[in-house]
Design a protein around this motif. Structure first.
Motif, PDB file in Angstrom:
ATOM      1  N   ASP A 134       0.822  -1.224   0.000  1.00  0.00           N
ATOM      2  CA  ASP A 134       0.000   0.000   0.000  1.00  0.00           C
ATOM      3  C   ASP A 134       0.848   1.262   0.000  1.00  0.00           C
ATOM      4  OD1 ASP A 134      -2.424  -1.451   0.074  1.00  0.00           O
ATOM      5  OD2 ASP A 134      -2.183  -1.769   2.224  1.00  0.00           O
ATOM      6  N   GLN A 135       2.142   1.107  -0.216  1.00  0.00           N
ATOM      7  CA  GLN A 135       3.071   2.244  -0.207  1.00  0.00           C
ATOM      8  C   GLN A 135       3.260   2.750  -1.634  1.00  0.00           C
ATOM      9  OE1 GLN A 135       6.480   1.485   2.274  1.00  0.00           O
ATOM     10  NE2 GLN A 135       7.820   2.769   1.024  1.00  0.00           N
ATOM     11  N   LEU A 136       3.406   4.068  -1.810  1.00  0.00           N
ATOM     12  CA  LEU A 136       3.645   4.640  -3.132  1.00  0.00           C
ATOM     13  C   LEU A 136       4.985   4.156  -3.680  1.00  0.00           C
ATOM     14  CD1 LEU A 136       2.476   8.356  -2.723  1.00  0.00           C
ATOM     15  CD2 LEU A 136       1.212   6.427  -3.709  1.00  0.00           C
ATOM     16  N   ALA A 137       5.001   3.822  -4.956  1.00  0.00           N
ATOM     17  CA  ALA A 137       6.225   3.313  -5.567  1.00  0.00           C
ATOM     18  C   ALA A 137       7.359   4.333  -5.510  1.00  0.00           C
ATOM     19  CB  ALA A 137       5.959   2.912  -7.016  1.00  0.00           C
ATOM     20  N   ALA A 138       7.016   5.618  -5.520  1.00  0.00           N
ATOM     21  CA  ALA A 138       8.040   6.667  -5.472  1.00  0.00           C
ATOM     22  C   ALA A 138       8.822   6.646  -4.171  1.00  0.00           C
ATOM     23  CB  ALA A 138       7.395   8.033  -5.670  1.00  0.00           C
ATOM     24  N   THR A 139       8.265   6.046  -3.122  1.00  0.00           N
ATOM     25  CA  THR A 139       8.936   6.027  -1.822  1.00  0.00           C
ATOM     26  C   THR A 139       9.759   4.758  -1.601  1.00  0.00           C
ATOM     27  OG1 THR A 139       7.044   4.995  -0.690  1.00  0.00           O
ATOM     28  CG2 THR A 139       7.052   7.398  -0.873  1.00  0.00           C
ATOM     29  N   LEU A 140       9.780   3.858  -2.582  1.00  0.00           N
ATOM     30  CA  LEU A 140      10.553   2.625  -2.447  1.00  0.00           C
ATOM     31  C   LEU A 140      12.032   2.891  -2.681  1.00  0.00           C
ATOM     32  CD1 LEU A 140       8.312   0.158  -4.514  1.00  0.00           C
ATOM     33  CD2 LEU A 140       8.319   0.492  -2.026  1.00  0.00           C
ATOM     34  N   SER A 141      12.869   2.016  -2.148  1.00  0.00           N
ATOM     35  CA  SER A 141      14.303   2.084  -2.440  1.00  0.00           C
ATOM     36  C   SER A 141      14.542   1.589  -3.862  1.00  0.00           C
ATOM     37  CB  SER A 141      15.082   1.204  -1.465  1.00  0.00           C
ATOM     38  OG  SER A 141      14.805  -0.170  -1.706  1.00  0.00           O
ATOM     39  N   GLY A 142      15.764   1.795  -4.370  1.00  0.00           N
ATOM     40  CA  GLY A 142      16.101   1.330  -5.714  1.00  0.00           C
ATOM     41  C   GLY A 142      15.930  -0.169  -5.860  1.00  0.00           C
ATOM     42  N   GLY A 143      16.381  -0.919  -4.873  1.00  0.00           N
ATOM     43  CA  GLY A 143      16.247  -2.369  -4.917  1.00  0.00           C
ATOM     44  C   GLY A 143      14.790  -2.802  -4.905  1.00  0.00           C
ATOM     45  N   GLU A 144      13.972  -2.107  -4.125  1.00  0.00           N
ATOM     46  CA  GLU A 144      12.546  -2.441  -4.059  1.00  0.00           C
ATOM     47  C   GLU A 144      11.848  -2.130  -5.375  1.00  0.00           C
ATOM     48  OE1 GLU A 144      12.062  -1.690   0.763  1.00  0.00           O
ATOM     49  OE2 GLU A 144      11.614  -0.093  -0.667  1.00  0.00           O
ATOM     50  N   ARG A 145      12.251  -1.035  -6.030  1.00  0.00           N
ATOM     51  CA  ARG A 145      11.654  -0.716  -7.334  1.00  0.00           C
ATOM     52  C   ARG A 145      12.055  -1.756  -8.377  1.00  0.00           C
ATOM     53  NH1 ARG A 145      12.938   4.591  -5.806  1.00  0.00           N
ATOM     54  NH2 ARG A 145      14.784   4.616  -7.148  1.00  0.00           N
ATOM     55  N   GLN A 146      13.297  -2.263  -8.279  1.00  0.00           N
ATOM     56  CA  GLN A 146      13.705  -3.318  -9.206  1.00  0.00           C
ATOM     57  C   GLN A 146      12.924  -4.601  -8.930  1.00  0.00           C
ATOM     58  OE1 GLN A 146      14.777  -3.663 -12.151  1.00  0.00           O
ATOM     59  NE2 GLN A 146      16.992  -3.366 -11.983  1.00  0.00           N
ATOM     60  N   MET A 147      12.663  -4.884  -7.666  1.00  0.00           N
ATOM     61  CA  MET A 147      11.821  -6.033  -7.327  1.00  0.00           C
ATOM     62  C   MET A 147      10.429  -5.866  -7.925  1.00  0.00           C
ATOM     63  SD  MET A 147      12.751  -6.694  -3.318  1.00  0.00           S
ATOM     64  CE  MET A 147      14.441  -6.967  -2.786  1.00  0.00           C
ATOM     65  N   LEU A 148       9.906  -4.648  -7.856  1.00  0.00           N
ATOM     66  CA  LEU A 148       8.583  -4.374  -8.409  1.00  0.00           C
ATOM     67  C   LEU A 148       8.567  -4.632  -9.918  1.00  0.00           C
ATOM     68  CD1 LEU A 148       5.703  -3.371  -8.065  1.00  0.00           C
ATOM     69  CD2 LEU A 148       6.570  -1.015  -8.178  1.00  0.00           C
ATOM     70  N   ALA A 149       9.636  -4.232 -10.588  1.00  0.00           N
ATOM     71  CA  ALA A 149       9.724  -4.473 -12.030  1.00  0.00           C
ATOM     72  C   ALA A 149       9.744  -5.964 -12.347  1.00  0.00           C
ATOM     73  CB  ALA A 149      10.968  -3.792 -12.599  1.00  0.00           C
ATOM     74  N   LEU A 150      10.464  -6.739 -11.544  1.00  0.00           N
ATOM     75  CA  LEU A 150      10.504  -8.176 -11.757  1.00  0.00           C
ATOM     76  C   LEU A 150       9.189  -8.839 -11.360  1.00  0.00           C
ATOM     77  CD1 LEU A 150      14.126  -9.110 -10.659  1.00  0.00           C
ATOM     78  CD2 LEU A 150      13.190  -9.154 -12.963  1.00  0.00           C
ATOM     79  N   ALA A 151       8.525  -8.317 -10.352  1.00  0.00           N
ATOM     80  CA  ALA A 151       7.217  -8.851  -9.964  1.00  0.00           C
ATOM     81  C   ALA A 151       6.224  -8.694 -11.111  1.00  0.00           C
ATOM     82  CB  ALA A 151       6.710  -8.143  -8.718  1.00  0.00           C
ATOM     83  N   LYS A 152       6.327  -7.583 -11.826  1.00  0.00           N
ATOM     84  CA  LYS A 152       5.500  -7.383 -13.016  1.00  0.00           C
ATOM     85  C   LYS A 152       5.714  -8.524 -14.007  1.00  0.00           C
ATOM     86  CE  LYS A 152       7.308  -5.476 -16.447  1.00  0.00           C
ATOM     87  NZ  LYS A 152       7.989  -4.589 -17.432  1.00  0.00           N
ATOM     88  N   THR A 153       6.976  -8.918 -14.153  1.00  0.00           N
ATOM     89  CA  THR A 153       7.304  -9.985 -15.088  1.00  0.00           C
ATOM     90  C   THR A 153       6.711 -11.316 -14.647  1.00  0.00           C
ATOM     91  OG1 THR A 153       9.357  -8.866 -15.689  1.00  0.00           O
ATOM     92  CG2 THR A 153       9.220 -11.200 -16.181  1.00  0.00           C
ATOM     93  N   LEU A 154       6.724 -11.562 -13.342  1.00  0.00           N
ATOM     94  CA  LEU A 154       6.114 -12.799 -12.841  1.00  0.00           C
ATOM     95  C   LEU A 154       4.639 -12.870 -13.207  1.00  0.00           C
ATOM     96  CD1 LEU A 154       7.674 -13.105  -9.272  1.00  0.00           C
ATOM     97  CD2 LEU A 154       8.058 -14.640 -11.190  1.00  0.00           C
ATOM     98  N   ILE A 155       3.975 -11.723 -13.177  1.00  0.00           N
ATOM     99  CA  ILE A 155       2.556 -11.677 -13.515  1.00  0.00           C
ATOM    100  C   ILE A 155       2.343 -11.929 -15.002  1.00  0.00           C
ATOM    101  CG2 ILE A 155       0.547 -10.135 -13.665  1.00  0.00           C
ATOM    102  CD1 ILE A 155       1.610  -8.800 -11.092  1.00  0.00           C
ATOM    103  N   GLN A 156       3.185 -11.329 -15.830  1.00  0.00           N
ATOM    104  CA  GLN A 156       3.024 -11.460 -17.277  1.00  0.00           C
ATOM    105  C   GLN A 156       3.470 -12.829 -17.806  1.00  0.00           C
ATOM    106  OE1 GLN A 156       5.322  -8.031 -18.542  1.00  0.00           O
ATOM    107  NE2 GLN A 156       3.460  -6.826 -18.816  1.00  0.00           N
ATOM    108  N   GLN A 157       4.364 -13.508 -17.085  1.00  0.00           N
ATOM    109  CA  GLN A 157       4.875 -14.823 -17.484  1.00  0.00           C
ATOM    110  C   GLN A 157       5.331 -14.843 -18.948  1.00  0.00           C
ATOM    111  OE1 GLN A 157       1.520 -17.371 -16.340  1.00  0.00           O
ATOM    112  NE2 GLN A 157       2.594 -17.887 -14.456  1.00  0.00           N
ATOM    113  N   PRO A 158       6.325 -14.034 -19.286  1.00  0.00           N
ATOM    114  CA  PRO A 158       6.750 -13.950 -20.686  1.00  0.00           C
ATOM    115  C   PRO A 158       7.548 -15.168 -21.131  1.00  0.00           C
ATOM    116  CG  PRO A 158       8.236 -12.697 -19.302  1.00  0.00           C
ATOM    117  CD  PRO A 158       7.128 -13.181 -18.403  1.00  0.00           C
TER     118      PRO A 158
END
Length: 242
Positions: A134-158
Motif C-alpha cells: 500500500d506504499q507509493l512506488a516513489a517512496t521505495l528504495s532502488g532495490g525495491e523498485r527493481q523487485m517491483l519491475a521483476l514482480a510485473k514480469t512474474l505476472i506477465q509470465q513472458p
C-alpha cells in the motif's frame, strides 16, 4: 522438428533522426537460454532493447520472435502487441511513482485470466513488496523498485524477457537476490536477454556473453570460457575484440 530460436536479429540498423546508433547487429538467442549484452555506455545496448521491444523502429534489418518476423512493413508488431506475444521488458527501476505497489501490479495483471491470483503469487515471491503493497512506488528504495519491475514480469509470465541494467546503482546483497530471481524465471522456462555493464554480474548469471562496440556486436563467448580466460575477458572489456 527443431524448435525455433527465441530471438533472431539480422542486419539491424537504427538510430534517432540523422544519428545512426546500430550498424548491422546480428544476434541469436536460443529458446530457454540466458544471454548478456555487455559494453560501455554509448555503444547502443539500450537502443537495441528499444528496437526489440518495439519502442524504436529499425531503419534496416529484421527481428524474428520464435521464427516470426515482427519488424517488416507487413508484419510489424507494435510494442503493446509484442507483450501479448510473450515479450516483456524490464527497464531499470521503472514504476509509476504516484501509484502504490499493488496498483502498479494491477496495471500489469489486466491481461491475465486470473489477475488477483497472479498478483498474490508475485507478492509471495517478494515478501518485502507484500509488506509495502500500500506504499507509493516513489517512496521505495532502488532495490525495491527493481523487485517491483521483476514482480510485473512474474505476472506477465513472458516467453522472452529483456532486462536493461539489472544491477545499476544497487547494493551487492540486493543484486544477488535479483540475480536469483532471474534464474528462477529462467528455470520456469523464460528466455532471458540482459543488458548489463557489470561483467561480474553477467558472468554469474548467463550462459553466453555478447560484446558491443560502436553499434555492433563484435564478439561472443560462453561465460564458462571467459571465466577460464580472464585475459581475453579483460581485453573485451577494454574494447580489444580483434
Amino acid at each position: 522438428m527443431a524448435t525455433a530460436d527465441a530471438l533472431r536479429v539480422n542486419g539491424l540498423a537504427a538510430g534517432y533522426g540523422p544519428v545512426q546508433v546500430l550498424f548491422g547487429v546480428e544476434l541469436r538467442v536460443g529458446d530457454g537460454e540466458m544471454v548478456a549484452v555487455c559494453g560501455p555506455n554509448g555503444v547502443g545496448k539500450s537502443t537495441l532493447l528499444r528496437v526489440l521491444s518495439g519502442l524504436t523502429a529499425p531503419s534496416a534489418g529484421s527481428v524474428a520472435l520464435y521464427g516470426h518476423d515482427i519488424t517488416n512493413d507487413i508484419t510489424n508488431v507494435a510494442a503493446a502487441a509484442r507483450v501479448r506475444l510473450g515479450l516483456s521488458t524490464v527497464v531499470g527501476q521503472a514504476a509509476f511513482g504516484s501509484l502504490t505497489v499493488l496498483e502498479n501490479l494491477r496495471l500489469f495483471g489486466y491481461q491475465t485470466k486470473k489477475p488477483q491470483k497472479s498478483i498474490t503469487a508475485a507478492l509471495s515471491v517478494f515478501p518485502r513488496l507484500h509488506e509495502r503493497r500500500d506504499q507509493l512506488a516513489a517512496t521505495l528504495s532502488g532495490g525495491e523498485r527493481q523487485m517491483l519491475a521483476l514482480a510485473k514480469t512474474l505476472i506477465q509470465q513472458p516467453r522472452l524477457l529483456l532486462i536493461d541494467e539489472l544491477s545499476l546503482g544497487l547494493a551487492p546483497v540486493v543484486v544477488g537476490a535479483l540475480v536469483e530471481m532471474v534464474r528462477r524465471l529462467n528455470r520456469a522456462g523464460t528466455t532471458v536477454v540482459v543488458v548489463e555493464q557489470s561483467v561480474n554480474v553477467a558472468l554469474s548469471l548467463v550462459d553466453r556473453m555478447l560484446f558491443m562496440e560502436k553499434g555492433a556486436i563484435v564478439a561472443e563467448h560462453s561465460a564458462a570460457f571467459l571465466q577460464a580466460q580472464p585475459q581475453r575477458l579483460q581485453s573485451l572489456i577494454l574494447g580489444g575484440h580483434s
